[in-house]
Design an enzyme around this catalytic site. Structure first.
Site, PDB file in Angstrom:
ATOM      1  N   SER A  12       0.814  -1.221   0.000  1.00 38.72           N
ATOM      2  CA  SER A  12       0.000   0.000   0.000  1.00 38.72           C
ATOM      3  C   SER A  12       0.851   1.276   0.000  1.00 38.72           C
ATOM      4  O   SER A  12       1.598   1.536   0.956  1.00 38.72           O
ATOM      5  CB  SER A  12      -0.890  -0.025   1.249  1.00 38.72           C
ATOM      6  OG  SER A  12      -1.397   1.245   1.519  1.00 38.72           O
TER       7      SER A  12
HETATM    8  N1  LIG Z   1      -6.870   8.251   1.215  1.00 39.59           N
HETATM    9  C1  LIG Z   1      -6.561   6.984   1.829  1.00 39.59           C
HETATM   10  C2  LIG Z   1      -6.516   5.919   0.776  1.00 39.59           C
HETATM   11  C3  LIG Z   1      -6.252   4.560   1.385  1.00 39.59           C
HETATM   12  C4  LIG Z   1      -6.505   3.412   0.410  1.00 39.59           C
HETATM   13  O1  LIG Z   1      -7.277   3.532  -0.539  1.00 39.59           O
HETATM   14  N2  LIG Z   1      -5.858   2.268   0.684  1.00 39.59           N
HETATM   15  C5  LIG Z   1      -6.060   1.097  -0.137  1.00 39.59           C
HETATM   16  C6  LIG Z   1      -4.796   0.266  -0.174  1.00 39.59           C
HETATM   17  S1  LIG Z   1      -3.508   1.055  -1.007  1.00 39.59           S
HETATM   18  C7  LIG Z   1      -7.130   0.237   0.500  1.00 39.59           C
HETATM   19  O2  LIG Z   1      -7.134   0.039   1.694  1.00 39.59           O
HETATM   20  N3  LIG Z   1      -8.054  -0.290  -0.317  1.00 39.59           N
HETATM   21  C8  LIG Z   1      -9.071  -1.174   0.108  1.00 39.59           C
HETATM   22  C9  LIG Z   1     -10.466  -0.660  -0.128  1.00 39.59           C
HETATM   23  O3  LIG Z   1     -10.639   0.494  -0.560  1.00 39.59           O
HETATM   24  O4  LIG Z   1     -11.391  -1.422   0.123  1.00 39.59           O
HETATM   25  C10 LIG Z   1      -5.222   7.096   2.580  1.00 39.59           C
HETATM   26  O5  LIG Z   1      -4.392   7.917   2.196  1.00 39.59           O
HETATM   27  O6  LIG Z   1      -5.039   6.380   3.574  1.00 39.59           O
END
Ligand SMILES: N[C@@H](CCC(=O)N[C@@H](CS)C(=O)NCC(=O)O)C(=O)O
Length: 224
Positions: A12
């Site tokens: 991530s």
């Molecule tokens: N704006 C958030 C974005 C976090 C994000 O989208 N993380 C992804 C992994 S890179 C995630 O957890 N995706 C799973 C989902 O959206 O269900 C941050 O900066 O923490």
């Protein structure tokens, strides 16, 4: 006092931004690995921490904070020995915040629009318009670089947040180095951060590899 718990995955980019920041600030973390492909982030236990089911999330003695941008600001303000990462001056902070929004709303968003259908939706497409849109991000950041770092001549949270995303984008879809000399020089500067390869580059490489192999296996399933 116990260490801050960080729910994250090496893959991530936002999670890596938190690890890079904590490392610079000498904040020990207890990493709680979240396997996105196995759906750990959709389990009840995790949803109690973050109903938006995204990593990273921290638990600092019961204080739960989600979103990497909010987390790195919290770490810098609460534990920051390095004032320069988020200086206490409204103008500099406004500029840093603008770059954090650029990362969140533009750079990382465009990257996720590419990889999420592959990771979670069984897609095998490489949609050219999404790639072009993502690459446009290089241009936007290159245009914003007038000094050594995104905000002035010292590294700030803006750089840490953006490098985690941009390094990943560059592994997925390498930028044309001759087109973006300022961006290339900035990436080179950022890669001299302590433990950079371990905390950022390795995750970018691993993520691109996993995404591409999933894409190919999605394509094979579509043929069968
Ligand atoms: N704006 C958030 C974005 C976090 C994000 O989208 N993380 C992804 C992994 S890179 C995630 O957890 N995706 C799973 C989902 O959206 O269900 C941050 O900066 O923490």
């Amino acid at each position: 006092m116990s260490n801050i718990k960080l729910y994250t995955a090496k893959l991530s980019p936002p999670g890596r931004a938190v690890e890079l920041t904590a490392n610079l600030l000498d904040i020990p973390l207890d990493i709680v690995p979240i396997d996105l492909l196995a759906g750990d982030h959709r389990k009840d236990e995790f949803l109690k921490l973050n109903p938006q089911h995204t990593i990273p999330v921290i638990d600092d003695g019961g204080v739960i904070i989600r979103d990497s941008h909010a987390i790195i600001i919290y770490l810098a303000q609460k534990y920051g020995k390095r004032q320069a990462l988020y200086p206490d001056d409204p103008i500099t902070r406004a500029k840093i915040n603008a770059a954090l929004h650029l990362d969140s709303g533009v750079l990382f968003s465009r990257l996720r629009f590419y990889f999420e259908p592959i990771l979670y939706g069984g897609s095998s497409e490489v949609p050219q318009h999404k790639i072009e849109y993502m690459k446009k991000g290089y241009e936007l950041l290159d245009g914003a670089l007038t000094d050594d770092y995104i905000v002035g001549n010292e590294m700030t949270l803006a750089d840490i947040s953006c490098i985690a995303t941009v390094d990943t984008m560059d592994v997925f879809f390498p930028m044309d180095r001759s087109k973006y000399p300022k961006l290339v020089a900035w990436m080179e500067r950022m890669s001299r951060m302590p433990d950079y390869d371990r905390l950022n580059r390795e995750g970018s490489l691993e993520f691109a590899e996993i995404c591409e192999s999933l894409r190919l296996s999605n394509a094979a399933k579509a043929i069968i």
